[in-house]
Design a protein around this motif. Structure first.
Motif, PDB file in Angstrom:
ATOM      1  N   GLN A 141      -5.519  -1.367  -0.784  1.00 54.63           N
ATOM      2  CA  GLN A 141      -6.236  -0.882   0.415  1.00 54.63           C
ATOM      3  C   GLN A 141      -7.353  -1.833   0.794  1.00 54.63           C
ATOM      4  O   GLN A 141      -7.563  -2.116   1.978  1.00 54.63           O
ATOM      5  CB  GLN A 141      -6.788   0.519   0.133  1.00 54.63           C
ATOM      6  N   LYS A 142      -8.024  -2.362  -0.174  1.00 57.31           N
ATOM      7  CA  LYS A 142      -9.122  -3.293   0.110  1.00 57.31           C
ATOM      8  C   LYS A 142      -8.583  -4.577   0.725  1.00 57.31           C
ATOM      9  O   LYS A 142      -9.137  -5.112   1.694  1.00 57.31           O
ATOM     10  CB  LYS A 142      -9.882  -3.567  -1.184  1.00 57.31           C
ATOM     11  N   GLN A 143      -7.487  -5.083   0.127  1.00 51.95           N
ATOM     12  CA  GLN A 143      -6.908  -6.309   0.686  1.00 51.95           C
ATOM     13  C   GLN A 143      -6.408  -6.073   2.128  1.00 51.95           C
ATOM     14  O   GLN A 143      -6.538  -6.953   2.998  1.00 51.95           O
ATOM     15  CB  GLN A 143      -5.742  -6.755  -0.201  1.00 51.95           C
ATOM     16  N   SER A 177      -7.640  -3.952   4.330  1.00 54.11           N
ATOM     17  CA  SER A 177      -8.793  -3.893   5.244  1.00 54.11           C
ATOM     18  C   SER A 177      -9.265  -5.287   5.601  1.00 54.11           C
ATOM     19  O   SER A 177      -9.603  -5.588   6.757  1.00 54.11           O
ATOM     20  CB  SER A 177      -9.912  -3.077   4.601  1.00 54.11           C
ATOM     21  N   LEU A 178      -9.314  -6.157   4.574  1.00 54.71           N
ATOM     22  CA  LEU A 178      -9.727  -7.549   4.844  1.00 54.71           C
ATOM     23  C   LEU A 178      -8.729  -8.238   5.785  1.00 54.71           C
ATOM     24  O   LEU A 178      -9.115  -8.979   6.702  1.00 54.71           O
ATOM     25  CB  LEU A 178      -9.851  -8.319   3.518  1.00 54.71           C
ATOM     26  N   GLN A 226      -5.883   2.649  -9.275  1.00 53.45           N
ATOM     27  CA  GLN A 226      -6.603   1.377  -9.139  1.00 53.45           C
ATOM     28  C   GLN A 226      -5.794   0.382  -8.295  1.00 53.45           C
ATOM     29  O   GLN A 226      -6.353  -0.360  -7.481  1.00 53.45           O
ATOM     30  CB  GLN A 226      -6.887   0.804 -10.529  1.00 53.45           C
ATOM     31  N   ARG A 227      -4.458   0.388  -8.528  1.00 53.40           N
ATOM     32  CA  ARG A 227      -3.633  -0.535  -7.742  1.00 53.40           C
ATOM     33  C   ARG A 227      -3.693  -0.165  -6.253  1.00 53.40           C
ATOM     34  O   ARG A 227      -3.783  -1.038  -5.382  1.00 53.40           O
ATOM     35  CB  ARG A 227      -2.193  -0.487  -8.250  1.00 53.40           C
ATOM     36  N   GLU A 228      -3.662   1.121  -5.918  1.00 54.45           N
ATOM     37  CA  GLU A 228      -3.735   1.565  -4.524  1.00 54.45           C
ATOM     38  C   GLU A 228      -5.044   1.157  -3.882  1.00 54.45           C
ATOM     39  O   GLU A 228      -5.090   0.687  -2.736  1.00 54.45           O
ATOM     40  CB  GLU A 228      -3.560   3.079  -4.464  1.00 54.45           C
ATOM     41  N   ALA A 229      -6.141   1.288  -4.643  1.00 54.22           N
ATOM     42  CA  ALA A 229      -7.454   0.920  -4.101  1.00 54.22           C
ATOM     43  C   ALA A 229      -7.519  -0.577  -3.831  1.00 54.22           C
ATOM     44  O   ALA A 229      -8.087  -1.049  -2.830  1.00 54.22           O
ATOM     45  CB  ALA A 229      -8.539   1.348  -5.076  1.00 54.22           C
ATOM     46  N   GLY A 230      -6.930  -1.370  -4.766  1.00 56.03           N
ATOM     47  CA  GLY A 230      -6.946  -2.812  -4.546  1.00 56.03           C
ATOM     48  C   GLY A 230      -6.146  -3.235  -3.334  1.00 56.03           C
ATOM     49  O   GLY A 230      -6.589  -4.085  -2.532  1.00 56.03           O
ATOM     50  N   LEU A 281       0.833  -1.195   0.000  1.00 55.14           N
ATOM     51  CA  LEU A 281       0.000   0.000   0.000  1.00 55.14           C
ATOM     52  C   LEU A 281       0.871   1.250   0.000  1.00 55.14           C
ATOM     53  O   LEU A 281       0.577   2.235  -0.716  1.00 55.14           O
ATOM     54  CB  LEU A 281      -0.933  -0.014   1.213  1.00 55.14           C
ATOM     55  N   THR A 312      -9.244  -7.039   9.375  1.00 57.58           N
ATOM     56  CA  THR A 312     -10.417  -7.667   9.988  1.00 57.58           C
ATOM     57  C   THR A 312     -10.089  -9.084  10.437  1.00 57.58           C
ATOM     58  O   THR A 312     -10.450  -9.517  11.554  1.00 57.58           O
ATOM     59  CB  THR A 312     -11.573  -7.681   8.990  1.00 57.58           C
TER      60      THR A 312
END
Length: 755
Positions: free
Chosen positions: A376-378, A380-381, A370-374, A265, A384
């Protein structure tokens, strides 16, 4: 101004110091007097105590004491063991004292008794010595000759053994002395060594048994801990499987993934920022209208673009030529105009290339975003999932902690078990014998240098105690201070003890007649026969008191009485009357003891008429009065034909009062010998006819309580007492009581007096 108070305080202090010194002196004198009075009794008791000590020395058989020495060694033998399984008690003072008590215990005693068969030894099972024979005889007398049981024999032997055994610690060291006393020197050494050996064996045996008990307990505990540790480890594995907890290289997988995503990230965000910065720069160049800005404006990638670099190089070459032609031929020259047109074409080409780069930068920015968003999503998962894993790890840590605890306990107990097995094979004790007991050469008891001083001190203490009790129990009059303190009156004389002068020839009678008194060597005439004796001098002190009372008009009729019979009142009264008559005073002696007229029987045994007849009016006074010619003393006897019960009424009658009044007229002194005060009440009725009384007390014999009781019952008589006379005093003993050293012979011999 403060001089007088200071002087008063100094005087007060001096007075207090003087009083204290005087009281100390009196105390010392009292102590010395006590020792002088009772020294014979004290010496007798001390001599008896010494005799008893000598008898004890003769009757008590000699005993010998042997001593063995052992040490509680604090340096442990580490050859076969590291640490005791049952735990070693620190060696301190309390621990050493505990070992001393163990040595004195019955366990050690019974072990030695059984090992040496002491129950068969008469010294322990029987009775020896004088006291033993006496106690044995009493036991046989009251209990018979019943045979003892084995248990009773063992108990008696153990009791005798403990009395002969002495165990003590040497100062504050770890050394313990074991002493045993026996009638045999060899036996004493043998038993002392046996006690030390039995103690060492007992220590080894106790450690072996304690280690064995610990090993058995450890086996059960190890089995239990092994099961508990296995169950805890299985619980940890099951929990990890149920909660998808996987570790790699000592770290959880989700923790590693979270770290990697976080790094990605950061990289993605940096790339997106860089792409945006390039796009913003190139767009700023494109939006500028100035041709120089288009040509000169660059970004990092244009420097590496070969097309832009070639066009820019051409543009700069044309610009140089155009400037040269314009300078030579002017700006309007056709060649200069052609060069500027070529330069415009190159600028347009550069602009087109920049637009193409801008589109490329825009595409790179979109890709980076787009790479940063992906990423970031990974991330967050992953976060959790990590939170869920961390919650599960709380329970996992508890399970792992429990598992590790059980495993550590299991390992520790297993190690201790192995040590206990090792210690069973090699038991070691801290105690060791450093000196074996040897046969003593000299007897330890009884010691003459010990027994006789103890007997002497005991006899001295007992003698002082008995003497003090005897001194306190006497309760008699010894000194003038006793008289003053108890009776609150003066002691006017102390008369020494005198003896009757037997065989003394009677003095030639000066008067001859039927009523003439013969002067002989009896006690009544001691004042006349021995005028220079201390007894006569003491009677003179009574006369001085009587003369002083006569001057005040209250001492013409003097009565002599005592508490009890045989205190010498009649003898004192006769000696006093004879001394008065001898000094020239017209004196008459009256026998007023109608219950027991002993004076009449002694002086005028042939008298058949006397006081009663004169009171009754049957005879005149001149017809019954007797006289002693050498002194001129007159005597009125009391002839009582039969016992009379109402003598007190006779003495209290008007006839008696009239007779005494008549005697007052014809005589200077009237001396009346009265009956004792305690047995009869006659004296109490004479207070109306007697001016004053002389109270005779036998020295060292008459009890104080009796005198006090007698006088308390006759208060009117007590108010008229001329003084008290201590009679029959032992002048040799007088100096032992208080301050009566002035009765010593040398003081009287200087003035011609004798006994």
């Amino acid at each position: 101004m403060n001089v007088l108070p200071s002087l008063d305080r100094a005087v007060a202090y001096a007075g207090a110091a003087t009083d204290q010194a005087a009281s100390s002196t009196e105390a010392v004198k009292g102590l010395l007097g006590f020792l002088r009075r009772q020294y014979r009794l004290i010496l007798t008791i001390v001599a008896a105590s010494l005799c008893f000590g000598l008898l004890y020395m003769i009757a008590t058989p000699s005993s010998y004491t042997a001593t063995a020495t052992l040490i509680i060694d604090t340096r442990k033998n580490q050859l076969f063991q590291q640490q005791s399984v049952v735990g070693d008690i620190p060696i301190d003072s309390a621990a050493v004292e505990s070992q001393v008590q163990i040595l004195k215990s019955e366990t050690i005693a019974l072990a030695v008794i059984k090992d040496l068969h002491l129950t068969d030894d008469p010294e322990f099972g029987g009775r020896s010595g004088l006291l033993g024979m006496i106690s044995g005889g009493l036991a046989w007398l009251f209990a018979g000759d019943a045979s003892r049981s084995d248990f009773e024999t063992l108990r008696r032997t153990a009791e005798a053994f403990s009395k002969h055994l002495t165990v003590r610690r040497v100062g504050l060291t770890y050394i313990i002395e074991i002493s045993f006393t026996s009638l045999s020197s060899d036996r004493a050494a043998q038993i002392a060594n046996a006690v030390a050996e039995a103690y060492v064996v007992d220590q080894l045996d106790s450690k072996y048994k304690a280690t064995k008990r610990a090993s058995v307990w450890l086996q059960d505990r190890i089995k239990e801990l092994r099961d508990q540790a296995s169950a805890a480890e299985r619980a940890v594995v099951a929990f990890k499987a149920n909660n998808n907890i996987v570790e790699s290289g000592g770290r959880l997988m989700n923790e590693q993934q979270l770290a990697e995503l976080n790094s990605q990230l950061v990289v993605a965000r940096a790339q997106a920022s860089e792409a945006k910065a390039r796009l913003d720069r190139i767009q700023a160049v494109l939006q500028t209208d100035s041709p120089e800005s288009t040509v000169d404006g660059t970004v990092a990638d244009t420097l590496n673009n070969q097309v832009v670099s070639k066009l820019r190089s051409q543009y700069l070459d044309l610009a140089t030529r155009e400037a040269d032609w314009s300078a030579r031929y002017g700006r309007g020259h056709l060649a200069a105009v052609n060069l500027r047109n070529q330069m415009q074409g190159i600028r347009n080409s550069i602009l087109d290339e920049l637009r193409r780069l801008a589109e490329s930068y825009k595409s790179d920015l979109e890709i980076a975003t787009q790479r940063e968003a992906g990423v970031q999503k990974q991330l967050s998962l992953a976060v959790t999932e990590s939170q869920a894993t961390n919650q599960a790890q709380v329970s996992l840590r508890d399970l792992e902690s429990s598992s590790q605890t059980y495993r550590a306990l299991y390992d520790n107990f297993l190690q201790r078990y192995m040590e206990s097995v090792q210690q069973q094979s090699f038991p070691i004790t801290e105690a060791r014998v450093i000196t074996q007991a040897s046969r003593p050469l000299k007897a330890s008891a009884p010691k003459l240098s010990f027994v006789m001083p103890i007997a002497a001190f005991a006899g001295l203490f007992l003698g002082l105690a008995v003497a003090r009790l005897r001194d306190l129990s006497e309760n008699v009059f010894r000194t003038t201070d006793d008289v003053k303190a108890v009776l609150k009156t003066d002691c006017i004389a102390i008369l020494p003890q005198i003896e009757e002068q037997k065989g003394r020839p009677p003095v030639a009678a000066v008067l001859n007649g039927p009523r003439a008194i013969a002067l002989n060597g009896s006690l009544y005439w001691h004042v006349v026969n021995e005028p220079f004796s201390r007894y006569a001098e003491s009677i003179r002190s009574v006369k001085v008191a009587a003369d002083l009372a006569l001057r005040s008009g209250t001492g013409k009729v003097i009565g002599f009485t005592s508490s009890l019979p045989n205190e010498g009142k009649s003898t004192v009264a006769t000696g006093f009357a004879a001394l008065l008559a001898q000094s020239g005073a017209r004196t008459i002696l009256v026998d007023g003891d109608l219950r027991n007229p002993s004076l009449t029987r002694a002086l005028t045994p042939d008298a058949n008429r006397g006081l009663i007849e004169v009171m009754a009016g049957r005879d005149g006074l001149s017809q019954v009065v007797w006289q002693e010619g050498n002194t001129g003393l007159y005597f009125l006897p009391a002839v009582v034909a039969a016992r009379t019960a109402h003598t007190s009424e006779i003495l209290a009658s008007q006839a008696m009062k009239a007779l005494i009044d008549d005697l007052r007229k014809h005589y200077d002194y009237v001396v009346v010998d009265l009956s004792p005060l305690a047995p009869v009440v006659d004296v109490r009725t004479t207070t109306d006819i007697i001016d004053s009384y002389v109270f005779v007390v036998e020295w060292g014999r008459t009890k104080i309580d009796i005198v006090r009781h007698a006088l308390d019952g006759a208060r009117s008589l007590r108010e008229n007492i001329l003084g008290v006379v201590l009679n029959k005093a032992d002048l040799k003993l007088m100096s032992r009581y208080g301050h009566h050293d002035y009765y010593r012979n040398e003081y009287y011999n200087r003035y011609g007096y004798s006994d």
